[in-house]
Write a protein that holds these residues in place. Structure first.
Motif, PDB file in Angstrom:
ATOM      1  N   GLU A 174       0.839  -1.193   0.000  1.00 29.77           N
ATOM      2  CA  GLU A 174       0.000   0.000   0.000  1.00 29.77           C
ATOM      3  C   GLU A 174       0.877   1.248   0.000  1.00 29.77           C
ATOM      4  OE1 GLU A 174      -3.633   1.984   2.626  1.00 29.77           O
ATOM      5  OE2 GLU A 174      -2.807   0.016   3.145  1.00 29.77           O
ATOM      6  N   ALA A 175       0.558   2.192  -0.860  1.00 32.92           N
ATOM      7  CA  ALA A 175       1.389   3.387  -1.013  1.00 32.92           C
ATOM      8  C   ALA A 175       1.395   4.255   0.250  1.00 32.92           C
ATOM      9  CB  ALA A 175       0.902   4.213  -2.207  1.00 32.92           C
ATOM     10  N   ARG A 176       0.286   4.217   1.012  1.00 33.26           N
ATOM     11  CA  ARG A 176       0.157   5.079   2.186  1.00 33.26           C
ATOM     12  C   ARG A 176       0.427   4.329   3.483  1.00 33.26           C
ATOM     13  NH1 ARG A 176      -3.324   9.578   1.520  1.00 33.26           N
ATOM     14  NH2 ARG A 176      -4.289   9.114   3.544  1.00 33.26           N
ATOM     15  N   ILE A 177       1.184   3.238   3.426  1.00 34.54           N
ATOM     16  CA  ILE A 177       1.355   2.400   4.603  1.00 34.54           C
ATOM     17  C   ILE A 177       2.018   3.157   5.749  1.00 34.54           C
ATOM     18  CG2 ILE A 177       3.522   1.448   3.712  1.00 34.54           C
ATOM     19  CD1 ILE A 177       0.903  -0.243   6.043  1.00 34.54           C
ATOM     20  N   PHE A 178       3.036   3.967   5.475  1.00 33.93           N
ATOM     21  CA  PHE A 178       3.717   4.697   6.549  1.00 33.93           C
ATOM     22  C   PHE A 178       2.791   5.730   7.186  1.00 33.93           C
ATOM     23  CE2 PHE A 178       7.489   3.670   3.756  1.00 33.93           C
ATOM     24  CZ  PHE A 178       7.883   2.580   4.525  1.00 33.93           C
ATOM     25  N   GLN A 179       1.998   6.383   6.369  1.00 30.02           N
ATOM     26  CA  GLN A 179       1.029   7.331   6.906  1.00 30.02           C
ATOM     27  C   GLN A 179      -0.021   6.615   7.759  1.00 30.02           C
ATOM     28  OE1 GLN A 179      -1.102   9.559   3.935  1.00 30.02           O
ATOM     29  NE2 GLN A 179      -2.140  10.844   5.429  1.00 30.02           N
ATOM     30  N   ASN A 180      -0.452   5.456   7.294  1.00 29.66           N
ATOM     31  CA  ASN A 180      -1.466   4.712   8.039  1.00 29.66           C
ATOM     32  C   ASN A 180      -0.956   4.214   9.396  1.00 29.66           C
ATOM     33  OD1 ASN A 180      -3.205   5.060   5.881  1.00 29.66           O
ATOM     34  ND2 ASN A 180      -2.793   3.046   5.003  1.00 29.66           N
ATOM     35  N   LEU A 181       0.355   4.024   9.503  1.00 30.53           N
ATOM     36  CA  LEU A 181       0.927   3.531  10.751  1.00 30.53           C
ATOM     37  C   LEU A 181       1.280   4.647  11.736  1.00 30.53           C
ATOM     38  CD1 LEU A 181       3.220   0.703   9.346  1.00 30.53           C
ATOM     39  CD2 LEU A 181       1.120   0.416  10.673  1.00 30.53           C
ATOM     40  N   LEU A 182       1.132   5.891  11.320  1.00 27.52           N
ATOM     41  CA  LEU A 182       1.466   7.004  12.204  1.00 27.52           C
ATOM     42  C   LEU A 182       0.555   7.036  13.430  1.00 27.52           C
ATOM     43  CD1 LEU A 182       2.247   9.945   9.746  1.00 27.52           C
ATOM     44  CD2 LEU A 182       3.828   8.765  11.283  1.00 27.52           C
TER      45      LEU A 182
ATOM     46  N   VAL B 138       9.129  10.147   9.229  1.00 26.54           N
ATOM     47  CA  VAL B 138      10.208  10.499   8.311  1.00 26.54           C
ATOM     48  C   VAL B 138      10.039   9.760   6.982  1.00 26.54           C
ATOM     49  CG1 VAL B 138      12.701  10.330   7.917  1.00 26.54           C
ATOM     50  CG2 VAL B 138      11.831  11.072  10.150  1.00 26.54           C
ATOM     51  N   LEU B 139       9.700   8.478   7.033  1.00 25.91           N
ATOM     52  CA  LEU B 139       9.514   7.698   5.803  1.00 25.91           C
ATOM     53  C   LEU B 139       8.308   8.197   5.013  1.00 25.91           C
ATOM     54  CD1 LEU B 139      10.241   4.112   7.181  1.00 25.91           C
ATOM     55  CD2 LEU B 139      11.710   5.488   5.690  1.00 25.91           C
TER      56      LEU B 139
END
Length: 201
Positions: A33-41, A97-98
């Motif tokens: 998923e392209a937004r995985i890092f945002q989703n984990l914030l 950061v990612l």
């Protein structure tokens, strides 16, 4: 016979606290998923806040529930919960950061108050976590307790960081988590300084 809580070995406690982080890291490494890092914030930040709250609840719960073993166990192990709060805050920062991707975008985010609050809270977490060992406690002596009082400043900053996310959409969940801590902290202050005391003969 020792209670279950007193038999709980620190390594088992560390394992339990690390389980969500292992899941988050696995998702980050395997998801397409392209937004995985945002989703984990949000989940990593929430776990950091929850462990921080647990750390601060130990002492007021001891005043409220005298004789109950649970708060005493919590107080003995609160440094573990504090380090866990730092660990999840660090993971939250890594995902931020990612997600952000570039230094220019990170610098642009500094115009937001909740970003400043998050950075300041993390800056406070660093010395608190770095001095969490028994060795540091012995070497610092009374200065260690003075340093630990900064945990309350970190809690206020975490509340501000959470409440202002997404133009204030984080306010309700932040208050749900922090209002019990605020109430118990006020109870602790009342118990220590304002409660009626028996007159001495």
């Amino acid at each position: 016979m020792k209670s279950y809580l007193s038999r709980l070995h620190p390594y088992w406690l560390w394992g339990l606290m690390a389980l969500p982080a292992i899941g988050f890291i696995y998702q980050a490494m395997t998801s397409e998923e392209a937004r995985i890092f945002q989703n984990l914030l949000h989940p990593t930040g929430e776990f950091a806040a929850r462990f921080l709250i647990i750390t601060l609840l130990a002492t007021p719960l001891m005043y409220l529930f005298k004789g109950w073993r649970g708060p005493r166990w919590l107080r003995r192990n609160r440094r573990y919960f504090g380090v866990a709060a730092f660990g999840y805050a660090l993971l939250h920062l890594v995902f931020y950061v990612l997600h952000t991707g570039t230094l220019n975008r990170m610098l642009a985010d500094l115009s937001e108050l909740h970003i400043w609050a998050g950075w300041l809270a993390f800056a406070i977490f660093i010395p608190l976590a770095a001095t969490s060992s028994d060795y540091a406690v012995r070497r610092m002596g009374p200065r260690w307790k003075a340093l630990q009082k900064w945990t309350y400043a970190a809690a206020v900053l975490v509340l501000l960081h959470w409440a202002l996310i997404d133009e204030g959409e984080g306010l309700v969940p932040a208050l749900v988590h922090f209002i019990p801590l605020a109430a118990l902290t006020l109870y602790r202050l009342w118990y220590m300084y304002l409660r009626p005391r028996p007159a001495h003969a």
